[in-house]
Design an enzyme around this catalytic site. Structure first.
Site, short mmCIF file in Angstrom:
data_model
loop_
_atom_site.label_atom_id
_atom_site.label_comp_id
_atom_site.label_asym_id
_atom_site.label_seq_id
_atom_site.Cartn_x
_atom_site.Cartn_y
_atom_site.Cartn_z
N ASP A 45 -12.82 43.88 -23.42
CA ASP A 45 -13.82 43.09 -22.71
C ASP A 45 -15.15 43.15 -23.46
O ASP A 45 -15.70 44.23 -23.70
CB ASP A 45 -14.00 43.65 -21.29
CG ASP A 45 -14.97 42.84 -20.46
OD1 ASP A 45 -14.52 41.94 -19.74
OD2 ASP A 45 -16.20 43.10 -20.54
N TYR A 50 -23.68 41.62 -25.14
CA TYR A 50 -23.47 43.04 -25.45
C TYR A 50 -23.78 43.39 -26.91
O TYR A 50 -24.02 44.55 -27.23
CB TYR A 50 -22.03 43.47 -25.17
CG TYR A 50 -21.56 43.35 -23.75
CD1 TYR A 50 -22.46 43.20 -22.69
CD2 TYR A 50 -20.19 43.40 -23.44
CE1 TYR A 50 -22.01 43.09 -21.39
CE2 TYR A 50 -19.74 43.30 -22.15
CZ TYR A 50 -20.65 43.14 -21.13
OH TYR A 50 -20.18 43.03 -19.84
N LYS A 80 -18.01 36.39 -22.51
CA LYS A 80 -18.77 35.83 -21.39
C LYS A 80 -19.93 34.95 -21.85
O LYS A 80 -20.52 35.18 -22.91
CB LYS A 80 -19.32 36.96 -20.50
CG LYS A 80 -18.26 37.97 -20.07
CD LYS A 80 -18.82 39.08 -19.21
CE LYS A 80 -17.80 40.19 -19.04
NZ LYS A 80 -17.71 41.04 -20.23
N HIS A 113 -21.13 34.80 -17.05
CA HIS A 113 -21.56 36.20 -16.91
C HIS A 113 -22.28 36.47 -15.59
O HIS A 113 -22.07 37.51 -14.95
CB HIS A 113 -22.46 36.57 -18.10
CG HIS A 113 -22.46 38.02 -18.42
ND1 HIS A 113 -22.59 38.51 -19.71
CD2 HIS A 113 -22.34 39.12 -17.64
CE1 HIS A 113 -22.54 39.83 -19.69
NE2 HIS A 113 -22.41 40.23 -18.44
#
Length: 293
Positions: A45, A50, A80, A113
């Site tokens: 994931d 990120y 996302k 997200h």
């Protein structure tokens, strides 16, 4: 677990490896992903926000080169759409950028997200109030559906959506969301949300299943919980294993992050035992975070 897809059911491994961190050091992440693949992890994931897509992509390429997996198809990869790209005309380019960064031809799952839109180009978090904009859910979701039709992602879904927002989305979606990824653990049990998702065919994936202790957004309330410690001691398990088993028994899929080999191994050892009714009673009485009251 089976997700719905335009090309037929898509299998999603029950336990995911999460890559959200305050500081994503590429070399550390690559090493951890390779180690996790050796242990049997197949579900990874990530998200554009990120900063882990590049390292994850490099780790996948290295795993293929080393023969740890036979093909890219052996893995389940989620990314996302960040709120600054949650505009109809930016959805496809955002997914294409993620694919380039990951060095992949397709995702298995692409999520919105947050149910929020901010000014394009603004990637700060927390969001600045002056950058918040009302999300045009219909046009953004239509663009997500188009990404699936184009084969750039096998499934589409959402993250951090409430029951009310899911209900709204289901009222007009041609392709319903297959997943809602939310924070879920024994101190934030998300009972109302999971009860809504099940009959609507939406699988819940649980981030911060252990409370994300040590991170800027995390809490010690899960791993330091005395009730969970007592259950773990009685069963000869770790607190983490008790939490992950509980999430699994709710029909949800935990997304757990660890760069420690032994803990990575322990986190997979949750399938050959069960929690008792007494355990459930105790976990059911754990004080919940105020926003899940």
């Amino acid at each position: 677990m089976e997700l719905s897809s335009s090309s037929g059911p898509v299998s999603m491994p029950m336990i995911g490896f999460g890559t959200a961190a305050d500081n994503n050091d590429g070399a550390t992440l690559i090493s951890a992903v390779l180690e996790s693949i050796k242990l049997g992890y197949r579900h990874f994931d990530t998200a554009s926000f990120y900063g882990s897509e590049q390292a994850l992509g490099e780790a996948i390429a290295e795993a293929l080169r080393l023969g740890l997996i036979a093909s890219r198809d052996d893995l389940f990869i989620t990314s996302k759409l960040w709120p600054s790209e949650a505009h109809a005309h930016l959805v496809l380019p955002s997914l294409q950028k993620s694919l380039r960064t990951l060095q992949l031809e397709y995702l298995d799952l692409y999520l919105i997200h947050w149910p929020i839109t901010v000014t394009p180009g603004k990637r700060e978090f927390p969001f600045d109030k002056q950058d918040l904009m009302p999300m045009d859910f219909k046009s953004v979701w239509a663009a997500m559906e188009e990404c699936q039709r184009l084969g750039l992602t096998k499934s589409i879904g959402v993250s951090n959506f409430s029951c009310k927002k899911l209900e709204n989305l289901l009222s007009f979606a041609t392709i319903p969301p297959s997943v809602n990824q939310v924070e879920m653990n024994p101190v934030w049990q998300q009972k109302k949300l999971t009860e809504f998702c099940k009959p609507n065919g939406i699988i819940v994936t649980a981030y911060s299943p252990l409370g994300a202790k040590g991170s800027s957004w995390g809490t010690n309330a899960v791993m330091d919980n005395e009730v969970l410690k007592e259950i773990a001691k009685t069963r000869g398990k770790t607190v983490a294993q008790v939490c992950l088993r509980w999430i699994y028994e709710q029909g949800a899929a935990p997304i757990v992050k660890s760069y420690n080999k032994e803990r990575l191994k322990e986190n997979l050892q949750i399938f050959d035992w069960e929690l008792s009714e007494d355990d459930y009673d105790k976990i059911g009485q754990i004080k919940q975070r105020p926003n899940d009251a």
